[in-house]
Design a protein around this motif. Structure first.
Motif, PDB file in Angstrom:
ATOM      1  N   ARG A  86       0.821  -1.224   0.000  1.00 51.33           N
ATOM      2  CA  ARG A  86       0.000   0.000   0.000  1.00 51.33           C
ATOM      3  C   ARG A  86       0.852   1.270   0.000  1.00 51.33           C
ATOM      4  O   ARG A  86       0.634   2.169  -0.797  1.00 51.33           O
ATOM      5  N   ASP A  87       1.814   1.364   0.901  1.00 51.21           N
ATOM      6  CA  ASP A  87       2.615   2.584   1.009  1.00 51.21           C
ATOM      7  C   ASP A  87       3.426   2.868  -0.246  1.00 51.21           C
ATOM      8  O   ASP A  87       3.593   4.015  -0.647  1.00 51.21           O
ATOM      9  N   GLU A  88       3.920   1.828  -0.856  1.00 52.62           N
ATOM     10  CA  GLU A  88       4.743   1.981  -2.058  1.00 52.62           C
ATOM     11  C   GLU A  88       3.902   2.217  -3.316  1.00 52.62           C
ATOM     12  O   GLU A  88       4.234   3.064  -4.145  1.00 52.62           O
ATOM     13  N   HIS A  89       2.822   1.479  -3.463  1.00 47.99           N
ATOM     14  CA  HIS A  89       2.089   1.479  -4.726  1.00 47.99           C
ATOM     15  C   HIS A  89       0.966   2.501  -4.832  1.00 47.99           C
ATOM     16  O   HIS A  89       0.708   3.007  -5.928  1.00 47.99           O
ATOM     17  N   VAL A  90       0.268   2.810  -3.742  1.00 50.22           N
ATOM     18  CA  VAL A  90      -0.903   3.681  -3.822  1.00 50.22           C
ATOM     19  C   VAL A  90      -0.577   5.058  -4.416  1.00 50.22           C
ATOM     20  O   VAL A  90      -1.300   5.522  -5.303  1.00 50.22           O
ATOM     21  N   ILE A  92       1.599   5.928  -6.571  1.00 52.53           N
ATOM     22  CA  ILE A  92       1.861   5.753  -8.005  1.00 52.53           C
ATOM     23  C   ILE A  92       0.559   5.448  -8.738  1.00 52.53           C
ATOM     24  O   ILE A  92       0.292   5.996  -9.818  1.00 52.53           O
ATOM     25  N   ILE A  93      -0.274   4.589  -8.163  1.00 53.79           N
ATOM     26  CA  ILE A  93      -1.572   4.271  -8.761  1.00 53.79           C
ATOM     27  C   ILE A  93      -2.422   5.531  -8.847  1.00 53.79           C
ATOM     28  O   ILE A  93      -3.075   5.788  -9.866  1.00 53.79           O
ATOM     29  N   GLU A  94      -2.441   6.320  -7.780  1.00 54.06           N
ATOM     30  CA  GLU A  94      -3.244   7.546  -7.758  1.00 54.06           C
ATOM     31  C   GLU A  94      -2.844   8.465  -8.900  1.00 54.06           C
ATOM     32  O   GLU A  94      -3.701   9.012  -9.600  1.00 54.06           O
ATOM     33  N   GLU A  95      -1.553   8.649  -9.108  1.00 51.45           N
ATOM     34  CA  GLU A  95      -1.072   9.521 -10.182  1.00 51.45           C
ATOM     35  C   GLU A  95      -1.515   9.008 -11.552  1.00 51.45           C
ATOM     36  O   GLU A  95      -2.009   9.765 -12.398  1.00 51.45           O
ATOM     37  N   ALA A  96      -1.359   7.711 -11.775  1.00 53.63           N
ATOM     38  CA  ALA A  96      -1.759   7.123 -13.064  1.00 53.63           C
ATOM     39  C   ALA A  96      -3.270   7.197 -13.250  1.00 53.63           C
ATOM     40  O   ALA A  96      -3.755   7.488 -14.346  1.00 53.63           O
ATOM     41  N   GLN A  97      -4.017   6.954 -12.188  1.00 51.67           N
ATOM     42  CA  GLN A  97      -5.472   6.998 -12.257  1.00 51.67           C
ATOM     43  C   GLN A  97      -5.953   8.414 -12.558  1.00 51.67           C
ATOM     44  O   GLN A  97      -6.836   8.607 -13.402  1.00 51.67           O
ATOM     45  N   ILE A  98      -5.388   9.402 -11.910  1.00 51.95           N
ATOM     46  CA  ILE A  98      -5.774  10.795 -12.149  1.00 51.95           C
ATOM     47  C   ILE A  98      -5.463  11.199 -13.583  1.00 51.95           C
ATOM     48  O   ILE A  98      -6.218  11.946 -14.206  1.00 51.95           O
ATOM     49  N   SER A  99      -4.363  10.674 -14.139  1.00 54.12           N
ATOM     50  CA  SER A  99      -4.019  11.037 -15.517  1.00 54.12           C
ATOM     51  C   SER A  99      -5.099  10.596 -16.500  1.00 54.12           C
ATOM     52  O   SER A  99      -5.297  11.234 -17.530  1.00 54.12           O
ATOM     53  N   LEU A 100      -5.825   9.534 -16.202  1.00 53.48           N
ATOM     54  CA  LEU A 100      -6.909   9.085 -17.072  1.00 53.48           C
ATOM     55  C   LEU A 100      -8.255   9.656 -16.639  1.00 53.48           C
ATOM     56  O   LEU A 100      -9.011  10.159 -17.463  1.00 53.48           O
ATOM     57  N   PHE A 101      -8.567   9.590 -15.359  1.00 51.12           N
ATOM     58  CA  PHE A 101      -9.909   9.902 -14.878  1.00 51.12           C
ATOM     59  C   PHE A 101     -10.087  11.327 -14.365  1.00 51.12           C
ATOM     60  O   PHE A 101     -11.219  11.739 -14.129  1.00 51.12           O
ATOM     61  N   GLY A 102      -9.016  12.079 -14.164  1.00 53.39           N
ATOM     62  CA  GLY A 102      -9.165  13.406 -13.570  1.00 53.39           C
ATOM     63  C   GLY A 102      -9.780  13.276 -12.192  1.00 53.39           C
ATOM     64  O   GLY A 102      -9.335  12.465 -11.389  1.00 53.39           O
ATOM     65  N   ASP A 103     -10.859  14.030 -11.960  1.00 53.93           N
ATOM     66  CA  ASP A 103     -11.492  13.970 -10.638  1.00 53.93           C
ATOM     67  C   ASP A 103     -12.624  12.939 -10.564  1.00 53.93           C
ATOM     68  O   ASP A 103     -13.282  12.810  -9.542  1.00 53.93           O
ATOM     69  N   HIS A 104     -12.856  12.191 -11.643  1.00 51.26           N
ATOM     70  CA  HIS A 104     -13.855  11.108 -11.618  1.00 51.26           C
ATOM     71  C   HIS A 104     -13.285   9.946 -10.804  1.00 51.26           C
ATOM     72  O   HIS A 104     -12.138   9.547 -10.990  1.00 51.26           O
ATOM     73  N   LYS A 105     -14.090   9.417  -9.909  1.00 50.10           N
ATOM     74  CA  LYS A 105     -13.637   8.362  -9.006  1.00 50.10           C
ATOM     75  C   LYS A 105     -14.545   7.146  -9.097  1.00 50.10           C
ATOM     76  O   LYS A 105     -15.483   6.999  -8.320  1.00 50.10           O
ATOM     77  N   ALA A 107     -15.762   3.238  -8.645  1.00 53.03           N
ATOM     78  CA  ALA A 107     -15.526   2.233  -7.611  1.00 53.03           C
ATOM     79  C   ALA A 107     -14.289   1.448  -8.040  1.00 53.03           C
ATOM     80  O   ALA A 107     -14.034   1.279  -9.235  1.00 53.03           O
ATOM     81  N   ASN A 108     -13.489   1.009  -7.074  1.00 50.12           N
ATOM     82  CA  ASN A 108     -12.315   0.231  -7.470  1.00 50.12           C
ATOM     83  C   ASN A 108     -11.951  -0.815  -6.444  1.00 50.12           C
ATOM     84  O   ASN A 108     -12.371  -0.768  -5.292  1.00 50.12           O
ATOM     85  N   VAL A 109     -11.182  -1.765  -6.919  1.00 51.56           N
ATOM     86  CA  VAL A 109     -10.626  -2.818  -6.088  1.00 51.56           C
ATOM     87  C   VAL A 109      -9.155  -2.928  -6.457  1.00 51.56           C
ATOM     88  O   VAL A 109      -8.810  -2.915  -7.642  1.00 51.56           O
ATOM     89  N   VAL A 110      -8.299  -3.024  -5.454  1.00 53.97           N
ATOM     90  CA  VAL A 110      -6.880  -3.297  -5.678  1.00 53.97           C
ATOM     91  C   VAL A 110      -6.610  -4.698  -5.140  1.00 53.97           C
ATOM     92  O   VAL A 110      -6.911  -4.987  -3.979  1.00 53.97           O
TER      93      VAL A 110
END
Length: 136
Positions: A86-90, A92-105, A107-110
């Motif tokens: 979690r500490d290492e990956h979240v 990085i995932i957030e940055e990649a997710q924002i690049s596609l979705f912007g402020d759209h959130k 539902a997700n599962v990791v």
């Protein structure tokens, strides 16, 4: 197509996703797991989780466009990560997710997995709901 995003009062409010998404539309789009591959199906970013995450989400965006869907119409994503920490990956995932979705959130599962194909560290799939044949 309408998405109703709900964060119930008796559940924590997450930063990068919505607890409940209610989708109304006439077409469902299921995107297979997108991996960090180039057009020739070759792994990009061997050993570099951030590079792989960026490309997996970019490929997800390409797949959505091919179906006539937009990132804002995605109601759920699943993210598979080799050796999830979690500490290492979240971040990085957030940055990649924002690049596609912007402020759209959506539902997700990791999901942490033991392994994928050699060298692969991430895969992302999605479900979108769109209206009619044009995806509007």
């Amino acid at each position: 197509m309408a998405l109703e995003l709900i964060n119930p009062d008796d559940l924590p409010v997450p930063e990068m996703y919505t607890q409940v998404v209610v989708a109304t539309g006439s077409r469902m789009v299921f995107i297979s797991g997108q991996q960090p591959e180039d057009l020739q199906g070759k792994l990009v970013g061997h050993g570099d989780f951030a590079a792989q995450a960026r490309l997996a989400f970019a490929n997800l965006g390409r797949a959505l466009r091919a179906a006539g869907a937009q990132p804002k119409q995605v109601c759920k994503i699943t993210i598979y990560i080799v050796g999830y920490n979690r500490d290492e990956h979240v971040p990085i995932i957030e940055e990649a997710q924002i690049s596609l979705f912007g402020d759209h959130k959506p539902a997700n599962v990791v999901i942490g997995v033991a392994m994928m194909s050699p060298g692969y560290l991430i895969e992302v799939d999605a479900i979108a709901v769109i209206d009619g044949a044009t995806g509007r």
